[in-house]
Design a protein around this motif. Structure first.
Motif, PDB file in Angstrom:
ATOM      1  N   TRP A 391       0.749  -1.076  -0.049  1.00  0.00           N
ATOM      2  CA  TRP A 391      -0.078  -0.113  -0.100  1.00  0.00           C
ATOM      3  C   TRP A 391       0.827   1.215  -0.030  1.00  0.00           C
ATOM      4  O   TRP A 391       0.725   2.110  -0.652  1.00  0.00           O
ATOM      5  N   LEU A 392       2.010   1.186   0.879  1.00  0.00           N
ATOM      6  CA  LEU A 392       2.916   2.507   0.985  1.00  0.00           C
ATOM      7  C   LEU A 392       3.581   2.688  -0.433  1.00  0.00           C
ATOM      8  O   LEU A 392       3.693   3.735  -0.899  1.00  0.00           O
ATOM      9  N   LYS A 393       3.887   1.599  -1.089  1.00  0.00           N
ATOM     10  CA  LYS A 393       4.562   1.777  -2.438  1.00  0.00           C
ATOM     11  C   LYS A 393       3.611   2.198  -3.519  1.00  0.00           C
ATOM     12  O   LYS A 393       4.028   2.856  -4.517  1.00  0.00           O
ATOM     13  N   ARG A 394       2.321   1.948  -3.323  1.00  0.00           N
ATOM     14  CA  ARG A 394       1.353   2.065  -4.322  1.00  0.00           C
ATOM     15  C   ARG A 394       0.638   3.462  -4.411  1.00  0.00           C
ATOM     16  O   ARG A 394       0.321   4.102  -5.125  1.00  0.00           O
ATOM     17  N   ARG A 395       0.381   4.125  -3.061  1.00  0.00           N
ATOM     18  CA  ARG A 395      -0.438   5.381  -2.899  1.00  0.00           C
ATOM     19  C   ARG A 395       0.178   6.548  -3.306  1.00  0.00           C
ATOM     20  O   ARG A 395       1.507   6.791  -3.034  1.00  0.00           O
ATOM     21  N   PRO A 396      -0.339   7.450  -3.797  1.00  0.00           N
ATOM     22  CA  PRO A 396       0.198   8.548  -4.130  1.00  0.00           C
ATOM     23  C   PRO A 396       0.570   9.390  -3.137  1.00  0.00           C
ATOM     24  O   PRO A 396       0.034   9.233  -1.874  1.00  0.00           O
ATOM     25  N   ALA A 397       1.518  10.289  -3.145  1.00  0.00           N
ATOM     26  CA  ALA A 397       2.106  11.081  -2.137  1.00  0.00           C
ATOM     27  C   ALA A 397       0.671  11.962  -1.623  1.00  0.00           C
ATOM     28  O   ALA A 397       0.173  12.533  -2.216  1.00  0.00           O
ATOM     29  N   GLY A 398       0.885  11.994  -0.038  1.00  0.00           N
ATOM     30  CA  GLY A 398      -0.146  12.976   0.343  1.00  0.00           C
ATOM     31  C   GLY A 398      -1.624  12.479   0.503  1.00  0.00           C
ATOM     32  O   GLY A 398      -2.512  12.995   0.866  1.00  0.00           O
ATOM     33  N   ARG A 399      -1.922  11.064  -0.025  1.00  0.00           N
ATOM     34  CA  ARG A 399      -3.339  10.595  -0.148  1.00  0.00           C
ATOM     35  C   ARG A 399      -3.467   9.269   0.182  1.00  0.00           C
ATOM     36  O   ARG A 399      -2.349   8.489   0.077  1.00  0.00           O
ATOM     37  N   LEU A 400      -4.546   8.847   0.668  1.00  0.00           N
ATOM     38  CA  LEU A 400      -4.664   7.363   1.244  1.00  0.00           C
ATOM     39  C   LEU A 400      -4.768   6.219   0.080  1.00  0.00           C
ATOM     40  O   LEU A 400      -4.013   5.386   0.428  1.00  0.00           O
ATOM     41  N   GLY A 401      -4.984   6.788  -1.166  1.00  0.00           N
ATOM     42  CA  GLY A 401      -4.687   5.572  -2.325  1.00  0.00           C
ATOM     43  C   GLY A 401      -5.776   4.563  -2.054  1.00  0.00           C
ATOM     44  O   GLY A 401      -5.467   3.276  -2.335  1.00  0.00           O
ATOM     45  N   VAL A 402      -6.880   4.821  -1.811  1.00  0.00           N
ATOM     46  CA  VAL A 402      -8.163   3.874  -1.735  1.00  0.00           C
ATOM     47  C   VAL A 402      -8.462   3.486  -3.136  1.00  0.00           C
ATOM     48  O   VAL A 402      -8.336   4.357  -4.088  1.00  0.00           O
ATOM     49  N   PRO A 403      -8.533   2.383  -3.299  1.00  0.00           N
ATOM     50  CA  PRO A 403      -8.900   1.520  -4.699  1.00  0.00           C
ATOM     51  C   PRO A 403     -10.028   2.207  -5.426  1.00  0.00           C
ATOM     52  O   PRO A 403     -10.981   2.901  -4.688  1.00  0.00           O
ATOM     53  N   PRO A 404     -10.044   2.369  -6.692  1.00  0.00           N
ATOM     54  CA  PRO A 404     -11.167   3.026  -7.257  1.00  0.00           C
ATOM     55  C   PRO A 404     -12.536   2.675  -7.123  1.00  0.00           C
ATOM     56  O   PRO A 404     -12.867   1.277  -7.169  1.00  0.00           O
ATOM     57  N   TYR A 405     -13.706   3.491  -7.286  1.00  0.00           N
ATOM     58  CA  TYR A 405     -14.754   3.089  -7.210  1.00  0.00           C
ATOM     59  C   TYR A 405     -15.318   2.221  -8.659  1.00  0.00           C
ATOM     60  O   TYR A 405     -14.683   2.422  -9.623  1.00  0.00           O
ATOM     61  N   PRO A 406     -16.264   1.227  -8.571  1.00  0.00           N
ATOM     62  CA  PRO A 406     -16.955   0.713  -9.754  1.00  0.00           C
ATOM     63  C   PRO A 406     -17.386   1.775 -10.778  1.00  0.00           C
ATOM     64  O   PRO A 406     -17.895   2.904 -10.172  1.00  0.00           O
ATOM     65  N   THR A 407     -17.409   1.868 -11.833  1.00  0.00           N
ATOM     66  CA  THR A 407     -17.819   2.591 -12.778  1.00  0.00           C
ATOM     67  C   THR A 407     -19.425   2.443 -12.754  1.00  0.00           C
ATOM     68  O   THR A 407     -20.206   3.437 -13.021  1.00  0.00           O
ATOM     69  N   SER A 408     -20.006   1.227 -12.306  1.00  0.00           N
ATOM     70  CA  SER A 408     -21.423   1.254 -12.218  1.00  0.00           C
ATOM     71  C   SER A 408     -21.736   0.633 -10.912  1.00  0.00           C
ATOM     72  O   SER A 408     -20.922  -0.039 -10.142  1.00  0.00           O
ATOM     73  N   ARG A 409     -22.822   1.067 -10.481  1.00  0.00           N
ATOM     74  CA  ARG A 409     -23.420   0.829  -9.173  1.00  0.00           C
ATOM     75  C   ARG A 409     -24.290  -0.455  -8.954  1.00  0.00           C
ATOM     76  O   ARG A 409     -24.649  -1.038  -7.802  1.00  0.00           O
ATOM     77  N   ARG A 410     -24.282  -1.401 -10.132  1.00  0.00           N
ATOM     78  CA  ARG A 410     -25.294  -2.411 -10.248  1.00  0.00           C
ATOM     79  C   ARG A 410     -24.546  -3.563  -9.458  1.00  0.00           C
ATOM     80  O   ARG A 410     -25.434  -4.544  -8.863  1.00  0.00           O
ATOM     81  N   VAL A 411     -23.308  -3.568  -9.316  1.00  0.00           N
ATOM     82  CA  VAL A 411     -22.623  -4.751  -8.422  1.00  0.00           C
ATOM     83  C   VAL A 411     -23.057  -4.650  -7.061  1.00  0.00           C
ATOM     84  O   VAL A 411     -22.911  -5.626  -6.190  1.00  0.00           O
ATOM     85  N   TYR A 412     -23.433  -3.357  -6.398  1.00  0.00           N
ATOM     86  CA  TYR A 412     -23.418  -3.279  -4.941  1.00  0.00           C
ATOM     87  C   TYR A 412     -24.774  -3.918  -4.472  1.00  0.00           C
ATOM     88  O   TYR A 412     -24.955  -4.506  -3.259  1.00  0.00           O
ATOM     89  N   GLY A 413     -26.010  -4.333  -5.220  1.00  0.00           N
ATOM     90  CA  GLY A 413     -26.846  -5.037  -4.801  1.00  0.00           C
ATOM     91  C   GLY A 413     -26.526  -6.460  -4.016  1.00  0.00           C
ATOM     92  O   GLY A 413     -26.923  -6.675  -3.077  1.00  0.00           O
ATOM     93  N   ALA A 414     -25.726  -7.521  -4.890  1.00  0.00           N
ATOM     94  CA  ALA A 414     -25.482  -8.392  -4.351  1.00  0.00           C
ATOM     95  C   ALA A 414     -24.383  -8.317  -3.253  1.00  0.00           C
ATOM     96  O   ALA A 414     -24.419  -9.053  -2.138  1.00  0.00           O
ATOM     97  N   LEU A 415     -23.563  -7.270  -3.093  1.00  0.00           N
ATOM     98  CA  LEU A 415     -22.560  -7.091  -2.097  1.00  0.00           C
ATOM     99  C   LEU A 415     -23.458  -6.738  -1.030  1.00  0.00           C
ATOM    100  O   LEU A 415     -22.945  -7.313   0.225  1.00  0.00           O
ATOM    101  N   TRP A 416     -24.340  -5.885  -0.963  1.00  0.00           N
ATOM    102  CA  TRP A 416     -25.196  -5.570   0.097  1.00  0.00           C
ATOM    103  C   TRP A 416     -25.661  -6.803   0.727  1.00  0.00           C
ATOM    104  O   TRP A 416     -25.978  -6.852   1.852  1.00  0.00           O
ATOM    105  N   ALA A 417     -26.323  -7.468  -0.136  1.00  0.00           N
ATOM    106  CA  ALA A 417     -26.943  -8.964   0.436  1.00  0.00           C
ATOM    107  C   ALA A 417     -26.246  -9.662   1.045  1.00  0.00           C
ATOM    108  O   ALA A 417     -26.237 -10.181   2.335  1.00  0.00           O
ATOM    109  N   MET A 418     -24.946  -9.810   0.517  1.00  0.00           N
ATOM    110  CA  MET A 418     -23.755 -10.653   1.386  1.00  0.00           C
ATOM    111  C   MET A 418     -23.434  -9.942   2.753  1.00  0.00           C
ATOM    112  O   MET A 418     -23.367 -10.553   3.643  1.00  0.00           O
ATOM    113  N   ALA A 419     -23.515  -8.614   2.816  1.00  0.00           N
ATOM    114  CA  ALA A 419     -23.003  -7.929   3.849  1.00  0.00           C
ATOM    115  C   ALA A 419     -24.345  -8.138   5.079  1.00  0.00           C
ATOM    116  O   ALA A 419     -23.958  -8.231   5.822  1.00  0.00           O
TER     117      ALA A 419
END
Length: 454
Positions: A391-419
């Protein structure tokens, strides 16, 4: 906390890429929260696996004595010597030597504090006294459960155990081969390269994942919320301790967890029997120990004295061999066992739980069990450190470097069901997931935070 490159190169659908991104993002957040605690659990767990070896080497001065041909002194004499070394103390428990070269451990209470006195059973010499809160294995155990920091910290550890399962499941999904040429069972690059740490994290997690999940699940019975609910289920279904054994004896309103100095998971919620009122004098500690010996209890058993005139002597032992686990409640006047229960008497759920606990603690299969659990703890540490370095090697300087959001929100239905399903199984982890998602929503909708986290 993983690498999207290989997946992006493969001919994947947009939905597959979005699913990968969503799981990667959840894996990242879960890891960011859990990694410090998982390292603590792995380090303290590794030490506790070898508690007997540590006692026999680093603390041999108080745990190991020279075997002698003469008979050991009576337990009451050993207790008197211990109390003389700790003025004003009262007896909490007497633990028999585990073998001819073991000391007797006397648990005392003085000025509201628990104190251990270690006594040579042949000479009566007090080898050492130490406050229970300062005894090495007790310190390790309390750090492992965060008991030092109160009940809320202990519940946090319970939530982290659930997150460990999330990390294993999501990590296996991210690791699953997608036509990449490395990082499945081999590690590419050198320590100076990010790919080296990515592969180290992924391969170590994949190999040890099921064992990590086992440690998380088998440790939950001791937790306050989840473990309490499991106890309720075992009691309600008759698959815990055999409650029928108490039908023939009067019981107090006190439970074993509060009355006994050392108690196993299955017996924690069992009621304490009451001695039959009698004109005879109490039998005393020596007779209670003799009764336990005559009943064939394994060496190293511990005897807790009665708390009052209606109480009982309780002899209990929880050795590595589950077949020898035993608890005997003894009438303090008649000297007769009122309840005698062993592992064979436990219900199905209790047996399974105790087996999991025994393996978790490295006791069930001897040294092989210890080494397997140690290897799992070391894998947790290696995978966690590799994740942090990656993570330290990947993250941009001064930022947390969280992985990008999905381009579509349609995947979240199944993920919310699992959660939601996961939150039902592990409620405290579910609450932490809700907090994690709330933070993520805040980040998504507040521009300065979105830049800082990207």
């Amino acid at each position: 906390m993983t690498d999207l490159t290989a997946s992006a190169r493969a001919p994947s659908s947009t939905l597959a890429i979005d699913t990968y991104r969503a799981i990667w993002r959840w894996h990242f957040y879960a890891g960011l929260i859990a990694v410090p605690f998982m390292i603590l659990l792995a380090v303290t767990g590794s030490l506790y696996l070898f508690r007997d070896e540590i006692d026999g080497t680093l603390f041999a001065h108080r745990n190991v004595v020279a075997a002698q041909a003469s008979a050991p002194l009576p337990p009451s004499e050993l207790v008197s010597r211990a109390q003389a070394a700790v003025p004003g103390s009262t007896l909490s428990a007497y633990r028999e030597p585990a073998g001819p070269t073991g000391s007797a451990r006397i648990a005392l209470r003085a000025d509201g504090e628990a104190v251990y006195a270690f006594v040579n059973p042949y000479t009566g010499a007090v080898l050492d006294t130490v406050a229970k809160r300062q005894e090495f294995n007790e310190v390790v155990r309390k750090l492992h459960s965060l008991d030092y920091f109160g009940s809320y910290a202990n519940r946090l550890i319970e939530a982290i155990a659930g997150f460990a399962i999330i990390l294993v499941v999501s990590g296996l999904y991210l690791w699953w081969p997608r036509r990449q040429t490395g990082g499945v069972v081999t590690v590419r690059g050198t320590p100076s390269k990010r790919v080296f740490w990515r592969d180290t994290h992924a391969v170590t997690g994949a190999v040890a994942g099921l064992f990590i999940a086992f440690l998380a699940v088998s440790g939950l019975p001791w937790s306050s919320f989840w473990g309490g609910k499991l106890t309720e289920i075992a009691t309600a279904t008759g698959t815990g301790y055999p409650a029928a054994l108490w039908d023939a004896v009067p019981t107090s309103g006190e439970h074993a967890a509060h009355a006994m100095d050392t108690v196993g998971w299955t017996m924690e919620s069992s009621p304490m029997p009451m001695s039959h009122a009698a004109a005879a004098a109490p039998i005393g500690l020596d007779r209670a120990v003799a009764v336990a010996r005559s009943k064939g209890m394994a060496p190293g058993f511990e005897v807790t004295p009665p708390a009052d005139a209606a109480g009982v002597y309780t002899a209990a032992v929880f050795p590595a061999d589950l077949a020898k686990v035993r608890t005997i409640h003894i009438d303090q006047y008649a000297g007769e066992p009122l309840v005698d229960i062993g592992y064979a008497d436990y219900g199905a759920l209790a047996k399974l739980t105790e087996l999991g606990i025994n393996v978790h603690m490295g006791q069930e299969f001897g040294l092989a069990n210890q080494l397997l659990m140690l290897a799992t703890c070391l894998a947790i540490i290696l995978s966690s450190v590799a994740a942090l370095v990656m993570w330290l090697k990947r993250r941009p300087a001064g930022r947390l470097g969280v992985p990008p959001y999905p381009t579509s929100r349609r995947v979240y239905g199944a993920l919310w069901a699992m959660a939601i399903a996961f939150g039902i199984l592990f409620p405290l982890s579910g609450l932490l997931i809700v907090a994690m998602v709330a933070v993520d929503l805040l980040v998504r909708n507040v521009a300065p935070l979105r830049r800082a986290f990207s």
